[in-house]
Design an enzyme around this catalytic site. Structure first.
Site, mmCIF file in Angstrom:
data_model
loop_
_atom_site.group_PDB
_atom_site.id
_atom_site.type_symbol
_atom_site.label_atom_id
_atom_site.label_comp_id
_atom_site.label_asym_id
_atom_site.label_seq_id
_atom_site.Cartn_x
_atom_site.Cartn_y
_atom_site.Cartn_z
ATOM 1 N N ASP A 1 9.023 -12.211 -8.986
ATOM 2 C CA ASP A 1 9.509 -10.976 -9.541
ATOM 3 C C ASP A 1 10.249 -10.589 -9.027
ATOM 4 O OD1 ASP A 1 6.300 -10.258 -8.821
ATOM 5 O OD2 ASP A 1 7.713 -9.072 -9.610
ATOM 6 N N GLN B 1 -5.636 -8.771 5.958
ATOM 7 C CA GLN B 1 -4.477 -9.053 7.385
ATOM 8 C C GLN B 1 -3.738 -10.175 7.004
ATOM 9 O OE1 GLN B 1 -7.811 -7.656 9.194
ATOM 10 N NE2 GLN B 1 -7.199 -5.500 8.241
ATOM 11 N N ARG C 1 -21.057 -4.167 23.684
ATOM 12 C CA ARG C 1 -22.155 -4.268 23.852
ATOM 13 C C ARG C 1 -22.930 -3.009 23.758
ATOM 14 N NH1 ARG C 1 -22.132 -8.866 27.996
ATOM 15 N NH2 ARG C 1 -20.346 -7.965 28.228
ATOM 16 N N THR D 1 -3.962 1.597 11.878
ATOM 17 C CA THR D 1 -4.083 2.507 10.648
ATOM 18 C C THR D 1 -4.658 3.349 11.487
ATOM 19 O OG1 THR D 1 -5.871 1.205 10.352
ATOM 20 C CG2 THR D 1 -3.955 0.753 9.195
ATOM 21 N N GLY E 1 -6.336 -2.546 3.008
ATOM 22 C CA GLY E 1 -5.681 -1.719 1.377
ATOM 23 C C GLY E 1 -5.887 -3.170 0.121
ATOM 24 N N HIS E 2 -6.171 -3.564 -0.415
ATOM 25 C CA HIS E 2 -6.224 -4.158 -1.809
ATOM 26 C C HIS E 2 -6.021 -4.080 -3.066
ATOM 27 C CE1 HIS E 2 -7.939 -7.666 1.855
ATOM 28 N NE2 HIS E 2 -7.227 -7.275 2.417
ATOM 29 N N GLY F 1 -1.025 -9.654 -0.890
ATOM 30 C CA GLY F 1 -1.662 -10.076 -2.398
ATOM 31 C C GLY F 1 -3.170 -10.631 -2.093
ATOM 32 N N LYS F 2 -3.820 -10.549 -1.172
ATOM 33 C CA LYS F 2 -4.511 -11.280 -0.849
ATOM 34 C C LYS F 2 -5.858 -10.647 -2.448
ATOM 35 C CE LYS F 2 -4.865 -9.568 3.421
ATOM 36 N NZ LYS F 2 -3.828 -9.311 3.166
ATOM 37 N N ASP G 1 -1.178 -7.556 3.950
ATOM 38 C CA ASP G 1 -0.270 -7.183 2.027
ATOM 39 C C ASP G 1 0.334 -8.491 0.932
ATOM 40 O OD1 ASP G 1 -1.268 -4.717 3.223
ATOM 41 O OD2 ASP G 1 0.520 -4.065 3.740
ATOM 42 N N LYS H 1 -5.236 -9.605 -5.100
ATOM 43 C CA LYS H 1 -4.775 -10.092 -6.675
ATOM 44 C C LYS H 1 -5.706 -11.313 -6.173
ATOM 45 C CE LYS H 1 -1.964 -11.915 -9.695
ATOM 46 N NZ LYS H 1 -0.902 -12.105 -10.493
ATOM 47 N N THR I 1 -2.436 3.944 4.060
ATOM 48 C CA THR I 1 -1.739 4.588 5.019
ATOM 49 C C THR I 1 -0.574 5.229 4.351
ATOM 50 O OG1 THR I 1 -0.651 3.343 5.995
ATOM 51 C CG2 THR I 1 -2.636 3.599 7.054
ATOM 52 N N GLY I 2 -0.436 4.292 3.503
ATOM 53 C CA GLY I 2 1.618 4.700 2.468
ATOM 54 C C GLY I 2 3.011 5.249 3.798
ATOM 55 N N ARG I 3 2.095 3.669 4.468
ATOM 56 C CA ARG I 3 3.469 4.559 5.095
ATOM 57 C C ARG I 3 4.505 3.254 4.540
ATOM 58 N NH1 ARG I 3 1.186 1.975 10.574
ATOM 59 N NH2 ARG I 3 -0.482 1.202 9.264
HETATM 60 P P1 GDP Z 1 -3.625 -7.443 0.046
HETATM 61 O O1 GDP Z 1 -3.303 -6.180 1.870
HETATM 62 O O2 GDP Z 1 -2.931 -8.720 0.614
HETATM 63 O O3 GDP Z 1 -4.562 -7.092 -0.766
HETATM 64 O O4 GDP Z 1 -1.979 -6.763 -0.972
HETATM 65 P P2 GDP Z 1 -1.372 -5.215 -0.962
HETATM 66 O O5 GDP Z 1 -2.440 -5.044 -1.908
HETATM 67 O O6 GDP Z 1 -1.270 -4.198 -0.027
HETATM 68 O O7 GDP Z 1 -0.276 -5.075 -1.468
HETATM 69 C C1 GDP Z 1 -0.057 -6.246 -2.831
HETATM 70 C C2 GDP Z 1 1.005 -5.394 -3.763
HETATM 71 O O8 GDP Z 1 1.112 -6.570 -4.305
HETATM 72 C C3 GDP Z 1 0.113 -4.508 -4.520
HETATM 73 O O9 GDP Z 1 0.857 -3.455 -4.837
HETATM 74 C C4 GDP Z 1 -0.362 -5.752 -5.634
HETATM 75 O O10 GDP Z 1 -0.519 -5.202 -6.642
HETATM 76 C C5 GDP Z 1 1.682 -6.540 -5.767
HETATM 77 N N1 GDP Z 1 1.540 -7.471 -6.184
HETATM 78 C C6 GDP Z 1 0.564 -8.020 -6.249
HETATM 79 N N2 GDP Z 1 0.991 -9.799 -6.703
HETATM 80 C C7 GDP Z 1 2.190 -9.479 -7.738
HETATM 81 C C8 GDP Z 1 3.402 -10.439 -7.860
HETATM 82 O O11 GDP Z 1 2.931 -11.417 -8.054
HETATM 83 N N3 GDP Z 1 4.643 -9.234 -8.413
HETATM 84 C C9 GDP Z 1 3.933 -7.777 -7.878
HETATM 85 N N4 GDP Z 1 5.380 -7.317 -8.263
HETATM 86 N N5 GDP Z 1 3.626 -7.837 -6.921
HETATM 87 C C10 GDP Z 1 2.372 -8.226 -6.852
HETATM 88 P P1 IMO Z 2 -4.490 -5.804 4.628
HETATM 89 O O1 IMO Z 2 -6.170 -6.498 4.585
HETATM 90 C C1 IMO Z 2 -0.562 -4.580 6.912
HETATM 91 C C2 IMO Z 2 -1.782 -3.702 11.266
HETATM 92 C C3 IMO Z 2 -1.355 -2.148 11.496
HETATM 93 C C4 IMO Z 2 -0.925 -2.641 12.899
HETATM 94 C C5 IMO Z 2 -1.803 -3.551 13.452
HETATM 95 C C6 IMO Z 2 -3.034 -3.122 13.580
HETATM 96 O O2 IMO Z 2 -4.564 -5.171 3.409
HETATM 97 O O3 IMO Z 2 -3.632 -6.833 4.989
HETATM 98 P P2 IMO Z 2 -5.630 -1.462 13.416
HETATM 99 O O4 IMO Z 2 -5.390 -0.648 13.061
HETATM 100 O O5 IMO Z 2 -5.658 -2.925 12.608
HETATM 101 O O6 IMO Z 2 -5.970 -1.615 14.505
HETATM 102 O O7 IMO Z 2 -3.308 -1.875 13.126
HETATM 103 O O8 IMO Z 2 -2.084 -4.257 12.606
HETATM 104 N N1 IMO Z 2 -2.770 -4.032 9.976
HETATM 105 C C7 IMO Z 2 -2.399 -4.326 8.921
HETATM 106 N N2 IMO Z 2 -1.323 -4.131 8.455
HETATM 107 N N3 IMO Z 2 -2.035 -4.698 6.141
HETATM 108 C C8 IMO Z 2 -3.097 -4.926 6.154
HETATM 109 O O9 IMO Z 2 -4.828 -5.435 5.736
HETATM 110 C C9 IMO Z 2 -3.473 -4.145 8.434
HETATM 111 N N4 IMO Z 2 -4.271 -4.276 8.650
HETATM 112 C C10 IMO Z 2 -4.050 -3.969 10.071
HETATM 113 O O10 IMO Z 2 -0.129 -1.579 10.539
HETATM 114 O O11 IMO Z 2 0.208 -2.730 12.976
HETATM 115 MG MG MG Z 3 -2.977 -4.272 2.085
#
Ligand code: GDP
Ligand code: IMO
Ligand code: MG
Length: 419
Positions: free
Chosen positions: A330, A221, A151, A137, A45-46, A20-21, A18, A23, A298-300
């Site tokens: 920011d 991840q 396998r 998840t 979840g990106h 910010g990949k 999470d 973006k 997952t909204g967690r």
């Molecule tokens: P990912 O899984 O690495 O793609 O990241 P997520 O999308 O799960 O979580 C990143 C969150 O940060 C998302 O809600 C993005 O919209 C937000 N985000 C990304 N870059 C920025 C930033 O520079 N500033 C702010 N405020 N939010 C950002």
């Molecule tokens: P993105 O790509 C954050 C975490 C789960 C749990 C552990 C194992 O959005 O960054 P799993 O379902 O993969 O067996 O869960 O990994 N996890 C993540 N945490 N961002 C993710 O993906 C994740 N994908 C899995 O919360 O701790």
């Molecule tokens: Mg994510």
């Protein structure tokens, strides 16, 4: 940054996911010819924001919005056909129709079945009785990779015809669990609808590279969740580090010319496991709220903490990062002092830890050494970065010995600058 022709650029999370990949991949995809996921599945979840509209990708690569580029789901990914079907439907409703000419799903990607999802939940329940659960998840990711290692799990190619799939199930009858007639019919119908997308993506990617295409690999991840290099056993079930990503697509590692590590200016973690940088109390609640740190998928609520330079330095070496993308500074605007973890101390001895934690108990006994730097009022004025924020970036660069290449200043596609 210019993407190189005939080469691949890898975007990796180097915290706990999470970062910010999504973006960054969307921003880079403007120049890309092919964007591919290489590992994980719909545990990811990106998020992408364009002109106030939010788009979340789970299985589809974050290049979907750039109609100029093809997109792929590599052999290293685990695919839930129902999720892929629903995601295609969802993005279509948002105005992005993904044709089989544009999307390629590798024949060799593993298939998530209801059996795997049930097993994921069952194992978590068992763990919670004996020890701490992982906090997965619940998408069946781990059991599907395990099924591949055993396998016994089918791959995308095996579900491309009902005859193949029936033969596979008959050879591995326990996988029929949860595939009662109605579900099985729906499964076969879904597989049929996805059939035009099933291809030999590895060969497509290699051909494109030979033709001079600019390829992007989208990590899911983050390195702290890597099954080998993360905080094992509180990790996901695939390798995420740079060295494994070429294999998740099926291209030679030497085709990767850039490895970009994505970090937040602070850190977050969702799920269980060691998190030395974690903050608690009112300040943590405030930071979570400011950063909107609730799981995309997952909204967690995500645990929040300072930036951990010890882990980042270690993982920069493991991944061979060529550049850092620093996101979400920011969110910290207006905070007087910003913490950075610069060393690990052993709680038991109060001495600085030598080397990197290798056991569960070593991780549990990490006490972070926190240094504070001056905060900033705002990240940037126009294209000019704030002085205090520049000093913060310099500190990171010096500590991890990797230059920053992208500075994100907000969630919108347009909010960021290349250094
Ligand atoms: P990912 O899984 O690495 O793609 O990241 P997520 O999308 O799960 O979580 C990143 C969150 O940060 C998302 O809600 C993005 O919209 C937000 N985000 C990304 N870059 C920025 C930033 O520079 N500033 C702010 N405020 N939010 C950002
Ligand atoms: P993105 O790509 C954050 C975490 C789960 C749990 C552990 C194992 O959005 O960054 P799993 O379902 O993969 O067996 O869960 O990994 N996890 C993540 N945490 N961002 C993710 O993906 C994740 N994908 C899995 O919360 O701790
Ligand atoms: Mg994510």
């Amino acid at each position: 940054m210019k993407l190189q022709h005939g080469a691949a650029t890898l975007v990796l999370g180097v915290q706990y996911g999470d970062e910010g990949k999504g973006k960054l991949v969307d921003v880079l995809a403007e120049q890309a010819d092919l964007v591919c996921r290489v590992q994980g599945g719909n545990n990811a979840g990106h998020t992408i924001w364009v002109n106030g509209e939010k788009i979340v990708t789970q299985l589809l690569p974050s290049g979907i919005l750039r109609e100029n580029c093809e997109i792929g789901i590599g052999a290293g990914v685990v695919v839930d056909p129902f999720v892929l079907r629903d995601e295609l439907k969802k993005v279509k409703s948002q105005g992005y129709d993904i044709t089989p000419e544009r999307l390629h799903v590798d024949y060799r990607a593993s298939v998530i079945l209801p059996y795997h999802k049930n097993l994921d939940l069952k194992r978590e329940l068992e763990r919670s009785k004996n020890t701490a659960k992982i906090g997965t998840t619940g998408r069946g990711i781990g059991p599907t990779y395990a099924s591949r290692a055993y396998r016994e799990g089918p791959r995308i190619a095996e579900i491309s015809s009902p005859e193949n799939f029936h033969a596979w199930l008959n050879a591995n009858p326990h996988l029929k669990e949860g595939l009662e007639t109605k579900v099985l019919d729906e499964f076969l119908e879904t597989a049929e609808a996805l059939r035009p997308y099933m291809k030999d993506l590895a060969m497509i990617a290699n051909n494109r590279l030979a033709q001079g295409a600019r390829v992007l690999l989208e990590g899911a991840q983050g390195a702290m969740l890597d099954v080998s290099f993360g905080t094992y056993p509180f990790v996901t079930s695939s390798n995420l580090v740079a060295g494994s990503c070429a294999g998740g697509l099926g291209i030679p590692p030497w085709k990767i010319s850039n490895i970009l590590g994505v970090i937040k200016a602070y850190s977050t973690r969702v799920g269980n496991g060691p998190y030395p940088a974690e903050l608690f109390g009112d300040f943590a609640d405030e930071l979570r709220k400011r950063g909107n740190e609730f799981g995309t998928n997952t909204g967690r609520p995500r645990s929040v903490g300072w930036l951990d330079l010890v882990a980042l330095r270690y993982l920069s070496r493991i991944n061979g990062l060529t550049g850092l993308a620093i996101m979400k500074a920011d969110v910290l605007s207006g905070i007087e002092h910003i913490g950075i973890i610069t060393a690990y101390r052993d709680k038991r001895t109060q001495k600085e830890m030598v080397g990197y934690p290798m056991t569960q108990s070593a991780w549990e006994n990490v006490e972070p050494v926190v240094e504070y730097v001056d905060g900033w009022e705002c990240v940037a004025n126009g294209l000019l970065l704030n002085k205090q924020y520049q000093a913060f970036i310099k500190k990171i660069e010096k500590y991890v010995d990797v230059p920053s290449v992208y500075i994100s200043t907000g969630a919108e596609r347009s909010e960021g600058l290349w250094v």
